[in-house]
Design a protein around this motif. Structure first.
Motif, short mmCIF file in Angstrom:
data_model
loop_
_atom_site.label_atom_id
_atom_site.label_comp_id
_atom_site.label_asym_id
_atom_site.label_seq_id
_atom_site.Cartn_x
_atom_site.Cartn_y
_atom_site.Cartn_z
N LEU A 226 0.82 -1.21 0.00
CA LEU A 226 0.00 0.00 0.00
C LEU A 226 0.86 1.26 0.00
O LEU A 226 0.46 2.29 -0.57
N VAL A 227 2.03 1.21 0.61
CA VAL A 227 2.97 2.33 0.53
C VAL A 227 3.41 2.51 -0.92
O VAL A 227 3.45 3.63 -1.44
N MET A 228 3.73 1.40 -1.60
CA MET A 228 4.12 1.46 -3.01
C MET A 228 3.00 2.05 -3.86
O MET A 228 3.25 2.85 -4.77
N ALA A 229 1.75 1.66 -3.56
CA ALA A 229 0.62 2.20 -4.31
C ALA A 229 0.50 3.70 -4.08
O ALA A 229 0.25 4.47 -5.02
N GLY A 230 0.71 4.14 -2.84
CA GLY A 230 0.65 5.57 -2.53
C GLY A 230 1.71 6.36 -3.26
O GLY A 230 1.46 7.46 -3.77
N LEU A 231 2.92 5.81 -3.31
CA LEU A 231 4.01 6.47 -4.03
C LEU A 231 3.73 6.53 -5.53
O LEU A 231 4.11 7.49 -6.21
N GLN A 232 3.06 5.50 -6.04
CA GLN A 232 2.77 5.43 -7.47
C GLN A 232 1.90 6.60 -7.93
O GLN A 232 2.05 7.10 -9.04
N VAL A 233 0.98 7.04 -7.06
CA VAL A 233 0.05 8.10 -7.46
C VAL A 233 0.19 9.36 -6.60
O VAL A 233 -0.70 10.20 -6.54
N ASP A 234 1.35 9.47 -5.94
CA ASP A 234 1.69 10.68 -5.18
C ASP A 234 0.66 11.04 -4.10
O ASP A 234 0.23 12.19 -3.97
N LEU A 235 0.26 10.05 -3.31
CA LEU A 235 -0.64 10.33 -2.21
C LEU A 235 0.12 11.02 -1.08
O LEU A 235 1.32 10.81 -0.92
N GLY A 236 -0.59 11.81 -0.29
CA GLY A 236 0.07 12.64 0.72
C GLY A 236 0.02 12.08 2.12
O GLY A 236 -0.32 10.92 2.36
N TRP A 237 0.32 12.98 3.09
CA TRP A 237 0.50 12.55 4.48
C TRP A 237 -0.75 11.95 5.09
O TRP A 237 -0.65 11.06 5.95
N ALA A 238 -1.94 12.39 4.69
CA ALA A 238 -3.18 11.87 5.27
C ALA A 238 -3.33 10.38 4.98
O ALA A 238 -3.74 9.60 5.84
N TYR A 239 -2.96 9.99 3.77
CA TYR A 239 -3.03 8.58 3.39
C TYR A 239 -2.07 7.75 4.25
O TYR A 239 -2.45 6.69 4.77
N TYR A 240 -0.85 8.26 4.41
CA TYR A 240 0.15 7.51 5.18
C TYR A 240 -0.19 7.52 6.68
O TYR A 240 0.18 6.58 7.39
N LEU A 241 -0.90 8.54 7.12
CA LEU A 241 -1.39 8.53 8.49
C LEU A 241 -2.39 7.39 8.68
O LEU A 241 -2.37 6.67 9.69
N GLY A 242 -3.25 7.20 7.67
CA GLY A 242 -4.19 6.09 7.70
C GLY A 242 -3.47 4.74 7.70
O GLY A 242 -3.85 3.82 8.43
N LEU A 243 -2.41 4.63 6.90
CA LEU A 243 -1.62 3.39 6.88
C LEU A 243 -0.95 3.17 8.23
O LEU A 243 -0.84 2.02 8.69
N GLY A 244 -0.50 4.25 8.86
CA GLY A 244 0.09 4.12 10.19
C GLY A 244 -0.92 3.57 11.19
O GLY A 244 -0.60 2.71 12.02
N GLY A 245 -2.14 4.08 11.10
CA GLY A 245 -3.20 3.56 11.97
C GLY A 245 -3.48 2.09 11.70
O GLY A 245 -3.69 1.30 12.64
N ALA A 246 -3.43 1.70 10.42
CA ALA A 246 -3.63 0.29 10.07
C ALA A 246 -2.52 -0.57 10.65
O ALA A 246 -2.77 -1.68 11.14
N ALA A 247 -1.30 -0.08 10.59
CA ALA A 247 -0.16 -0.83 11.14
C ALA A 247 -0.32 -1.04 12.64
O ALA A 247 -0.03 -2.13 13.16
N VAL A 248 -0.80 -0.01 13.33
CA VAL A 248 -1.04 -0.14 14.78
C VAL A 248 -2.11 -1.20 15.05
O VAL A 248 -1.98 -2.02 15.97
N LEU A 249 -3.15 -1.22 14.23
CA LEU A 249 -4.21 -2.21 14.39
C LEU A 249 -3.69 -3.62 14.10
O LEU A 249 -4.13 -4.59 14.74
N PHE A 250 -2.76 -3.75 13.16
CA PHE A 250 -2.15 -5.06 12.91
C PHE A 250 -1.39 -5.55 14.15
O PHE A 250 -1.43 -6.73 14.48
N VAL A 251 -0.70 -4.63 14.81
CA VAL A 251 0.02 -5.00 16.04
C VAL A 251 -1.00 -5.46 17.10
O VAL A 251 -0.77 -6.46 17.81
N TYR A 252 -2.10 -4.73 17.20
CA TYR A 252 -3.16 -5.11 18.14
C TYR A 252 -3.70 -6.50 17.82
O TYR A 252 -3.94 -7.32 18.74
#
Length: 290
Positions: A226-252
């Motif tokens: 999903l990071v690669m997909a974001g880089l592919q279409v130049d998504l910004g910090w809000a998208y990566y903030l969402g991915l960060g939240g997803a990563a935290v939920l994976f840890v949970y």
């Protein structure tokens, strides 16, 4: 049949299609919505959005019906599934097949409103949905097949919105496959003891004591994709903030399944609905801010 009998038939059909279990709807909807928002750069065509939301809901119901048809001889031996309509003999094989065909025809009717590429891709989607339930007899990777069936709405969404299948569409499809393998392995961990007794194959059975490790690797690969997909279409910090939240939920989720208890594994599975929504929220915020 009298009125009460007719009502009971519809109740049993609704249960067969899992209309009483909406979690599966969201697990299919989230990747499709990720794809559609990226394809449309935050403003999907209303007709495309309506068709795909309805189509996903209908095909999820169809998938549940054909799944129960395929598992009709096994479900009665599994704690979690022994109360399903076909396992209890409340819906016949003929009724289940008829309902599956009707749902597929309705979904196909919706797809006919889209362009030719989307219609062509729809045939693959139906094939994946119809064959998935039988995979657990022949391979320990039915969860991967499920991921492909669930994730196929991703390239279809790009085709409907843009008429093309760019690289980012396939990155999102891969992410959807990885994600489904994660949450359906967690789901299969609930049934592992029963599956081993009756000979049903799954990634939970295949991974054995390495299940948490393998789930962790798949979770990491999904985030990276999903990071690669974001880089592919130049998504910004809000998208990566969402991915960060997803990563935290994976840890949970890893914490939940640490002891491989049935209820905790099921809670980890359910948590994926929130995870998918967090990623989508990040996407929506990105396009609202840009």
């Amino acid at each position: 049949m009298d009125k009460a009998q007719i009502q009971d038939r519809f109740v049993q059909y609704a249960r067969l299609a899992r209309l009483d279990r909406p979690i599966g709807n969201f697990l299919l909807l989230w990747p499709m919505l990720w794809a559609l928002w990226i394809a449309a750069e935050g403003v999907p065509e209303p007709l495309v959005l309506i068709v795909f939301v309805l189509g996903v809901l209908i095909m999820r119901a169809a998938g549940c019906v054909i799944n129960d048809y395929a598992d009709r001889d096994f479900d009665g031996h599994v704690k979690r599934t022994r109360h399903r309509p076909m396992a209890q003999g409340k819906v016949s094989e003929r009724e289940a097949l008829a309902l599956f065909v009707v749902l597929c025809l309705i979904a196909f009717g919706l797809v006919l409103l889209m362009n030719r590429l989307t219609i062509q891709l729809a045939f693959v989607g139906v094939l994946l949905a119809a064959t998935y339930p039988f995979m657990k007899r022949y391979t320990h990777l039915p969860q991967v097949h499920l991921g492909a069936a669930f994730g196929w709405a991703v390239p279809m969404a790009f085709a409907a919105q843009t008429g093309e299948l760019p690289q980012v569409a396939w990155l999102l499809f891969i992410a959807a496959v990885l994600w489904a393998t994660v949450y359906d392995t967690q789901y299969a961990m609930v049934d592992r003891d029963d599956d081993l007794k009756i000979g049903i194959k799954s990634t939970a059975v295949l991974f054995g004591d390495a299940d948490r490790l393998m789930i962790g690797i798949l979770q990491l690969l999904m985030v990276v994709t999903l990071v690669m997909a974001g880089l592919q279409v130049d998504l910004g910090w809000a998208y990566y903030l969402g991915l960060g939240g997803a990563a935290v939920l994976f840890v949970y989720q890893q914490w939940l399944i640490r002891n491989r208890e049935r209820d905790a594994c099921f809670r980890a599975f359910l948590n994926n609905n929130i995870l998918g929504g967090v990623i989508f929220l990040g996407l929506v915020l990105h396009y609202l801010l840009h």
